[in-house]
Design an enzyme around this catalytic site. Structure first.
Site, PDB file in Angstrom:
ATOM      1  N   ALA A 206     -36.948  34.167 -38.603  1.00 24.68           N
ATOM      2  CA  ALA A 206     -36.669  34.628 -39.816  1.00 24.68           C
ATOM      3  C   ALA A 206     -36.966  36.040 -40.162  1.00 24.68           C
ATOM      4  CB  ALA A 206     -37.347  33.664 -40.633  1.00 24.68           C
ATOM      5  N   ARG A 207     -37.881  36.939 -39.817  1.00 25.11           N
ATOM      6  CA  ARG A 207     -38.326  37.986 -40.435  1.00 25.11           C
ATOM      7  C   ARG A 207     -37.480  38.997 -39.812  1.00 25.11           C
ATOM      8  NH1 ARG A 207     -44.426  37.538 -37.989  1.00 25.11           N
ATOM      9  NH2 ARG A 207     -43.801  37.515 -35.541  1.00 25.11           N
ATOM     10  N   ARG A 263     -42.009  33.586 -39.524  1.00 24.63           N
ATOM     11  CA  ARG A 263     -41.238  33.872 -38.229  1.00 24.63           C
ATOM     12  C   ARG A 263     -40.310  32.568 -37.923  1.00 24.63           C
ATOM     13  NH1 ARG A 263     -42.379  35.988 -32.706  1.00 24.63           N
ATOM     14  NH2 ARG A 263     -42.148  33.881 -31.330  1.00 24.63           N
ATOM     15  N   ARG A 280     -39.053  28.789 -28.611  1.00 24.46           N
ATOM     16  CA  ARG A 280     -40.005  28.084 -27.579  1.00 24.46           C
ATOM     17  C   ARG A 280     -39.615  26.610 -27.590  1.00 24.46           C
ATOM     18  NH1 ARG A 280     -40.881  32.706 -27.846  1.00 24.46           N
ATOM     19  NH2 ARG A 280     -42.722  33.698 -27.519  1.00 24.46           N
ATOM     20  N   HIS A 332     -32.986  40.028 -31.025  1.00 21.35           N
ATOM     21  CA  HIS A 332     -34.492  40.132 -31.883  1.00 21.35           C
ATOM     22  C   HIS A 332     -34.526  41.484 -32.226  1.00 21.35           C
ATOM     23  CE1 HIS A 332     -35.677  35.936 -30.613  1.00 21.35           C
ATOM     24  NE2 HIS A 332     -34.854  35.884 -29.768  1.00 21.35           N
ATOM     25  N   TYR A 386     -44.329  39.397 -21.837  1.00 20.37           N
ATOM     26  CA  TYR A 386     -45.540  38.248 -21.467  1.00 20.37           C
ATOM     27  C   TYR A 386     -44.495  36.913 -21.167  1.00 20.37           C
ATOM     28  CZ  TYR A 386     -48.446  41.211 -24.372  1.00 20.37           C
ATOM     29  OH  TYR A 386     -49.402  42.395 -24.569  1.00 20.37           O
ATOM     30  N   GLU A 408     -34.061  43.506 -28.074  1.00 18.62           N
ATOM     31  CA  GLU A 408     -34.980  43.790 -28.918  1.00 18.62           C
ATOM     32  C   GLU A 408     -34.392  45.085 -29.681  1.00 18.62           C
ATOM     33  OE1 GLU A 408     -37.469  42.020 -30.110  1.00 18.62           O
ATOM     34  OE2 GLU A 408     -38.052  40.329 -28.590  1.00 18.62           O
TER      35      GLU A 408
END
Length: 787
Positions: A206-207, A263, A280, A332, A386, A408
């Site tokens: 969301a952010r 988030r 996820r 993102h 990650y 990103e």
């Protein structure tokens, strides 16, 4: 990659995906008045820091002290975290080092909100929205959900031949989720329904406010460019581009009204916790590393794969396209990364040839982005950041076997609130990349090549292309290089040969200095259908300028040439720079601290820190500080890629602080920039090069200085410099036999040539055949005689 899709959920085909352009419902209660709204002060006493954990135990202990993880993925290593200031000491006591990124999160949030208010005031004085399909002014500020839906609806209203909207499901709180399809007009010869689909979505977190602004830009810009840009028209006549700008509408609205850095979604998990991370919640390797089973966590994966209505809506839209879905892209923020699958666990390397394909594609997209505003995006497999199990990109690639990537967006540093002036350039640079992604998505097979800006003049160059199977298989006997060295000449076909690992090579014709080699590649599938790279072929080929290495300045230090010893800041009491024939200095351990000879084979002198051996090893070395050697003015504002090369010797006996420093100045020594630090050279002369533009802008007022530094009086420090050159890529104006570039042909040119030939230096390969022999001598003497 095989594009056959097994329909996992049969009900997906029954969903409503009407292609009629219908207005998307807007709930006015979801709108806030930007000019009068005051953001909630929920981040008082909080900050954002960057930490580096070294074990899972450390990470787990730290996570209990964290308000939110800001980096996309969670794992041992570097993380950006939001914490209460009162927890900083506890994190330090865990042995975790930190760097403060945002000292006062509430003040930062307020300042960023003020930027939005300022932009809104400006827009309201100018906004004439409603008459055009695309409006750059609309991207001058962040937009609320209803503004996004209205803008998308406007595209479909103004260009129903190119754009259509559809409802794809509802969020947890019952808000409609929508998609817009952009494609060329429907014709009997080219039905829209028969075209392959590239699926793009954003804002599952969301952010990340810059993400929907980017994907909405794609929609209106593609529609606008269709009539005027042949490249865009070709893309849209071949593909259906389906965009879901808002994957998490509930969470997005919540970030406007309540918590800016929320988030997840807004599902009520229990009496006290809310939200699921829907990146996820996908079904491929759900519940693994980088996902949490705690409802409080920012990476909570939900109760089961596809437990969330938002994930189901996004998945079912993908499945409704069947085998026509060929690629997926997700956006993102932040970090400026271009990533590919897999990302669910350490050690899961993308299998070949897909890994090569993704590596080439991600770097190509990075280059496309950089070409617009100069922003650098880093390409990597997503797990290298990650692990993140249950993510969408892995599902599209691992389950559906299609190309799938994630970008990103801006900025590189920790900030979900980049000022509004970033929105438009961010969208513009990524628009350039998404067009290339769309083109690559439907290629029958792919051809890849990284061109160089220059090549060695008068020498055939091996040109290599990587060719990979895609939707179809290419004919390995078909790769062909087409090249020419004169603009008006036809391109000459040159057959390419396999050199292994999906690479094919052919030698270019030699190109005279100053001319441009133009070239492109072609290959065909087993049916004979041609693929060209670059896509425009002879109309827009690669172009590489032929140049050679030219010596702008050379100094062997055999004669006095205006170097200056000493500076106002020097403190050394011994070992001062001297131009002389050095004497060997041996240490008690048998090390050669100072050379017996200079580096020039035909000479004897170099600059050395007092080249006299002295009574013992400590007698005349550098002591108690610095000694400086500064060049005369050098003109480095010539040709391309000017660089400085030199040979040096440096010896230090024990102190880690003793060094040789190299500084550059481009303003006649008024200001200096540190270029390099050097330490022991292993009791030998070694050569180093410095590309001037890496340090500062090349000018005709360049100076270089060498500073030898001794930190301990009982240590041994010796330094020497020889055979300095400033070279550039270009085409020399004078006789190439003027080897020392002094404008005169004489004995010194012959001596310099013989020395370079003995050392097999590039400039002594006079006939450019890659060998140093009699033929180079003959070519040199011919040029000398004709001088």
């Amino acid at each position: 990659m095989n594009t056959t899709i097994s329909l996992i959920i049969a009900t997906a085909l029954c969903m409503s995906t009407s292609t009629n352009a219908q207005p998307i419902p807007v709930r006015q209660a979801d709108q806030i008045d930007i000019l009068s709204f005051t953001p909630p002060q929920v981040y008082q006493g909080q900050m954002v820091i960057r930490v580096r954990t070294t074990s899972q135990l450390q990470l787990d202990a730290m996570l209990g002290l964290v308000e939110s993880i800001w980096t996309e993925r969670t794992g041992v290593g570097v993380l950006d975290i939001q914490i209460k200031r009162e927890n900083l000491d506890a994190i330090s006591k865990l042995g975790i080092p930190h760097e403060v990124l945002i000292e006062d999160l509430q003040a930062h949030t307020n300042e960023r909100w003020n930027r939005i208010v300022e932009a809104e005031r400006f827009i309201q004085t100018l906004d004439q929205r409603g008459t055009t399909i695309h409006d750059d002014l609309w991207f001058a500020n962040y937009k609320q959900l209803n503004e996004i839906t209205t803008y998308i609806d406007n595209i479909a209203t103004l260009r129903p031949d190119l754009a259509s909207t559809m409802l794809i499901g509802q969020s947890w709180e019952g808000r409609d989720m929508f998609a817009i399809t952009i494609t060329g007009p429907d014709t009997p010869q080219n039905p829209q329904a028969d075209r392959p689909v590239v699926y793009i979505f954003s804002t599952v977190h969301a952010r990340e406010w810059i993400a929907p602004m980017t994907t909405v830009y794609f929609a209106s810009k593609l529609a606008q460019d269709y009539d005027t840009d042949p490249r865009t028209q070709a893309i849209l006549d071949s593909i259906r581009v389906v965009i879901v700008p808002m994957g998490n509408p509930d969470g997005y609205l919540y970030t406007w009204s309540d918590e800016r850095y929320w988030r997840k979604t807004r599902r009520r998990n229990d009496a006290w916790s809310f939200g699921v991370d829907i990146n996820r919640n996908w079904g491929y390797e759900w519940g693994g590393l980088g996902a949490s089973d705690s409802p409080w966590s920012d990476t909570y994966h939900g109760t089961a794969p596809f437990s969330e209505p938002e994930t189901v809506a996004l998945r079912d839209l993908a499945l409704s396209f069947g085998d026509q879905l060929v690629a997926h892209m997700e956006y993102h923020s932040y970090s400026q990364l271009v990533m590919w699958p897999f990302g669910y666990a350490y050690g899961n390397i993308t299998p070949e040839p897909d890994r090569t394909y993704f590596d080439l594609l991600s770097n190509e997209l990075s280059d496309e982005i950089k070409s617009v505003h100069g922003r650098n995006y880093t390409a990597m497999q997503s797990v290298d950041l990650y692990p993140a199990a249950g993510n969408a990109v892995d599902w599209f690639y691992g389950e559906l076997d299609i190309t799938s990537m994630i970008i990103e967006l801006r900025p590189r540093s920790a900030d979900f609130n980049p000022p509004p002036h970033n929105i438009l350039p961010n969208a513009q640079e990524n628009y350039q990349a998404i067009k290339r992604y769309l083109e690559r998505a439907i290629e029958p097979f792919s051809i890849w090549h990284q061109s160089a800006p220059t090549l060695q003049a008068d020498t055939p160059i091996e040109l290599v292309a990587t060719i990979l199977d895609g939707l179809e298989t290419f004919d390995p006997s078909s790769p062909t290089l087409y090249a020419r060295t004169t603009p008006d000449d036809p391109f000459t076909p040159i057959a390419m040969s396999s050199i292994g690992e999906n690479q094919y090579a052919a030698n270019s014709p030699p190109v005279p200095c100053g001319q441009i080699l133009e070239y492109y590649f072609q290959a065909s599938n087993i049916d004979g259908d041609l693929q060209t790279y670059p896509p425009a072929g002879s109309a827009s080929p690669f172009g590489t300028l032929a140049e050679q290495l030219v010596i702008a300045h050379a100094d062997d230090f055999e004669t006095e040439t205006g170097w200056i010893v000493g500076s106002d800041t020097d403190t050394a009491t011994a070992g001062i720079w001297t131009r002389m024939d050095p004497q060997e200095v041996l240490t008690k351990q048998g090390d050669i601290a100072q050379p017996e000879n200079d580096r020039t084979s035909y000479g004897t002198r170099c600059w050395v820190t007092d080249g006299i051996a002295g009574a013992n090893e400590n007698d005349r070395d550098v002591d108690n500080g610095t000694t400086t050697l500064t060049s005369p003015i050098i003109d480095a504002n010539q040709g391309n890629e000017p660089h400085i090369s030199f040979w040096f010797w440096f010896y230090r006996s024990d102190s880690n602080y003793d060094h040789l420093r190299v500084d550059l100045s481009n303003d006649n020594g008024n200001t200096w920039s540190i270029a390099r630090y050097y330490n022991n050279t292993g009791q030998q002369w070694i050569q180093r090069e410095i590309r001037i533009a890496d340090i500062l802008e090349p000018t005709d007022q360049m100076r270089i200085r060498f500073v030898a530094y001794d930190n301990e009086t009982d240590g041994i420090v010796e330094a020497a410099i020889d055979d300095l050159k400033v070279e550039y890529l270009g085409c020399p104006d004078g006789n190439p036999a003027d080897f020392n570039n002094d404008g005169t042909l004489n004995f010194f040119d012959i001596s310099a040539f013989i020395a370079a030939l003995s050392n097999q230096e590039p400039e002594a390969d006079f006939n450019n055949d890659g060998r140093w022999n009699f033929f180079d001598i003959s070519a040199f003497l011919t040029a000398y005689a004709n001088g």
